[in-house]
Design an enzyme around this catalytic site. Structure first.
Site, PDB file in Angstrom:
ATOM      1  N   ASN A   6      33.379 -19.036  21.777  1.00  0.00           N
ATOM      2  CA  ASN A   6      32.735 -20.048  22.490  1.00  0.00           C
ATOM      3  C   ASN A   6      31.033 -19.839  22.415  1.00  0.00           C
ATOM      4  O   ASN A   6      30.445 -18.825  22.651  1.00  0.00           O
ATOM      5  CB  ASN A   6      32.917 -20.141  24.033  1.00  0.00           C
ATOM      6  CG  ASN A   6      32.308 -20.899  24.894  1.00  0.00           C
ATOM      7  OD1 ASN A   6      31.664 -21.851  24.405  1.00  0.00           O
ATOM      8  ND2 ASN A   6      32.390 -20.719  26.278  1.00  0.00           N
TER       9      ASN A   6
ATOM     10  N   ARG B 162      36.188 -23.163  21.574  1.00  0.00           N
ATOM     11  CA  ARG B 162      36.005 -24.409  22.608  1.00  0.00           C
ATOM     12  C   ARG B 162      34.994 -25.469  22.104  1.00  0.00           C
ATOM     13  O   ARG B 162      33.856 -24.947  21.683  1.00  0.00           O
ATOM     14  CB  ARG B 162      35.198 -23.586  23.416  1.00  0.00           C
ATOM     15  CG  ARG B 162      34.863 -24.440  24.750  1.00  0.00           C
ATOM     16  CD  ARG B 162      34.481 -23.772  25.937  1.00  0.00           C
ATOM     17  NE  ARG B 162      34.002 -24.906  26.919  1.00  0.00           N
ATOM     18  CZ  ARG B 162      32.988 -24.729  27.783  1.00  0.00           C
ATOM     19  NH1 ARG B 162      32.221 -23.752  27.684  1.00  0.00           N
ATOM     20  NH2 ARG B 162      32.654 -25.613  28.734  1.00  0.00           N
TER      21      ARG B 162
ATOM     22  N   HIS C 266      35.505 -29.776  31.318  1.00  0.00           N
ATOM     23  CA  HIS C 266      36.222 -28.573  31.897  1.00  0.00           C
ATOM     24  C   HIS C 266      37.620 -28.695  31.788  1.00  0.00           C
ATOM     25  O   HIS C 266      38.227 -28.172  32.526  1.00  0.00           O
ATOM     26  CB  HIS C 266      35.940 -28.266  33.271  1.00  0.00           C
ATOM     27  CG  HIS C 266      34.434 -27.791  33.338  1.00  0.00           C
ATOM     28  ND1 HIS C 266      33.566 -28.495  34.442  1.00  0.00           N
ATOM     29  CD2 HIS C 266      33.716 -27.109  33.017  1.00  0.00           C
ATOM     30  CE1 HIS C 266      32.362 -28.193  34.274  1.00  0.00           C
ATOM     31  NE2 HIS C 266      32.478 -27.173  33.330  1.00  0.00           N
TER      32      HIS C 266
ATOM     33  N   ARG D 127      21.649 -28.994  36.014  1.00  0.00           N
ATOM     34  CA  ARG D 127      21.896 -30.302  35.909  1.00  0.00           C
ATOM     35  C   ARG D 127      22.320 -31.026  37.158  1.00  0.00           C
ATOM     36  O   ARG D 127      22.721 -30.568  38.264  1.00  0.00           O
ATOM     37  CB  ARG D 127      23.358 -30.577  35.071  1.00  0.00           C
ATOM     38  CG  ARG D 127      23.014 -30.259  33.681  1.00  0.00           C
ATOM     39  CD  ARG D 127      24.321 -30.161  32.890  1.00  0.00           C
ATOM     40  NE  ARG D 127      25.057 -28.912  32.588  1.00  0.00           N
ATOM     41  CZ  ARG D 127      26.336 -28.669  32.298  1.00  0.00           C
ATOM     42  NH1 ARG D 127      27.203 -29.521  32.065  1.00  0.00           N
ATOM     43  NH2 ARG D 127      26.680 -27.185  32.326  1.00  0.00           N
TER      44      ARG D 127
ATOM     45  N   GLU E  90      40.205 -20.260  30.337  1.00  0.00           N
ATOM     46  CA  GLU E  90      39.822 -21.140  29.274  1.00  0.00           C
ATOM     47  C   GLU E  90      40.378 -20.536  27.803  1.00  0.00           C
ATOM     48  O   GLU E  90      40.877 -21.110  26.985  1.00  0.00           O
ATOM     49  CB  GLU E  90      38.725 -21.651  29.191  1.00  0.00           C
ATOM     50  CG  GLU E  90      38.263 -22.562  30.581  1.00  0.00           C
ATOM     51  CD  GLU E  90      36.774 -22.455  31.091  1.00  0.00           C
ATOM     52  OE1 GLU E  90      36.297 -21.605  31.391  1.00  0.00           O
ATOM     53  OE2 GLU E  90      36.164 -23.571  30.900  1.00  0.00           O
TER      54      GLU E  90
END
Ligand code: AMP
Length: 404
Positions: free
Chosen positions: A8, A92, A180, A240, A378
């Site tokens: 990742n 990812r 996600h 964000r 993940e």
């Protein structure tokens, strides 16, 4: 030992994990590591099974100047010191656009397609792809698999996939993708083992980390989520803003004279908890602060999770369970307690002892809906997808799973 490397890549770090492939195709995590401080103070840190430290070393800045160099250092360390040469790499990749509904074996053509979405995930996609390209160049026969954060949401109904804008833009790919997805997929696959009947029903999963979103699952399938075209929409995040009137963006451009690059920085790096608190994007630091602006930032976060939970419960036409996951969701006792309080109108109550002990079920015995904490994984999802594609692969050729 057959192994799969999961990577990742971010702007200043590359996180990696090694999974061994056991009999029956089971996967076992062997190593967790990362190279961070790329371009500033590069460091390799890695640990083995049960967190046993394996490496903690610094490198000169010029030897790890970008993600490709960082991967070179990590793969050299794995190969030379641990004798590990992975049989495949799972990446990812944040944005898969409209066409990728599942993981895909990567070749140069796939990379070119994914380049189109760099502007839609500027914090992640360029670094994800830089690593893919460098591995393609250095290890052309090594199978690489892209696993997308958008793919899990691609089967949603048209009403949740559209914006109210002319259809031509939808055809071009301006859609509500949701993100996600690897995390939600993991939770959706885990839930049947935790609560088989509930898993068939209506569940809201709150992935609350540096990036944050929520997903409505019906029978384990995503039917709605808080993020849209990019990973900016929905809940406030570390840096964000989450949902914001597009008029604010127009104001920044027309009245403040901000360029597109400035607006992008503002929305991706300067807003959210960091912008509102003026202190930090990190929930641990915020929870430790007495500053009134920090209090407002946390209040806003909790309030917005509650608001979006209402929206998702409406999409589901009811609610059978609520699940917390990711950094804040898995670890913050106080934020979880405050969010469950926001869900009181849905009949949720908290078991404060279960919550403070980070138990899997944290709702009170009188709660109308169970509230769970399910740590996400993940990387395991990526390793599983990579292995599945590898086993399906007919020959050294490449097969692409793409939507029409
Ligand atoms: P993630 O992106 O999933 O790694 O989550 C990162 C976020 O989780 C950061 O805002 C961290 O401050 C937050 N976090 C991690 N551990 C804790 C904790 N014990 N209490 C509060 N927040 C935490």
């Amino acid at each position: 030992m057959d192994t799969i490397l999961v990577v990742n890549a971010g702007s200043s770090s590359v996180k990696f994990q090694i999974f061994s492939v056991e009999g029956e195709g089971d996967l076992r995590r062997q190593i967790k590591g990362q190279i961070d401080g790329i371009g500033s103070r590069p460091r390799l840190r890695a640990s083995g099974v049960r967190g046993v430290p394996l490496a903690h070393r610094a490198y000169p800045i010029e030897s790890v100047s970008d993600v490709s160099a960082a991967m070179g250092v990590a793969s050299g360390w794995l190969r030379d010191e641990l004798r590990i040469s992975p049989m495949a790499v799972g990446h990812r990749v944040v944005h898969g656009g409209p066409d990728f509904v599942g993981p895909v074996l990567i070749d140069h053509g796939i990379v070119a397609q994914l380049e189109r979405f760099v502007a839609l995930a500027p914090l992640h996609q360029p670094h994800n792809l830089a690593l893919v390209r460098s591995l393609l160049a250095n290890f052309p026969t090594l199978p690489q698999v892209a696993c997308f954060d958008t793919a899990f949401h691609r089967t949603r109904d048209a009403v949740s996939d559209h914006y109210a804008i002319p259809h031509q833009l939808y055809a071009e790919g301006v859609r509500r993708y949701g993100f996600h997805g690897l995390s939600y997929e993991y939770v959706a696959k885990t839930l049947p083992h935790v609560a088989p009947e509930i898993a068939k029903g209506r569940v809201i999963v709150a992935h609350l980390g540096s990036g944050a979103s929520m997903c409505a699952l019906k029978g384990g399938r995503s039917i709605e989520s808080t993020m849209g075209f990019t990973a900016l929409d929905g809940l406030p995040m570390g840096t964000r803003p989450g949902q914001i009137d597009p008029g604010v963006v127009l104001y920044l451009i027309s009245e403040k004279g901000m360029s597109p690059a400035k607006v992008q920085d503002f929305l991706y790096r300067d807003s959210g908890l960091k912008g509102l608190s003026g202190v930090s994007n990190d929930m641990r630091e915020l929870e430790a602060s007495e500053d009134p602006k920090v209090k407002l930032a946390i209040d806003y976060f909790v309030y917005r999770v509650g608001l979006h939970a209402g929206m998702l419960a409406a999409a589901l036409q009811g609610l059978d369970a609520f699940v917390f996951t990711a950094g804040i969701g898995e670890n913050s006792i106080r934020i979880r307690a405050r969010i469950v309080d926001q869900l009181r109108w849905l009949g949720a109550t908290l078991n404060p002892i279960g919550n403070s002990r980070h138990m899997r079920l944290i709702s009170g015995s009188d709660s109308c809906i169970p509230v769970y904490v399910i740590p996400t994984d993940e990387e395991l999802m990526i390793a599983q997808h990579t292995l599945s594609l590898l086993l399906e692969r007919p020959s050294p050729g490449v097969r692409h799973e793409r939507a029409s």
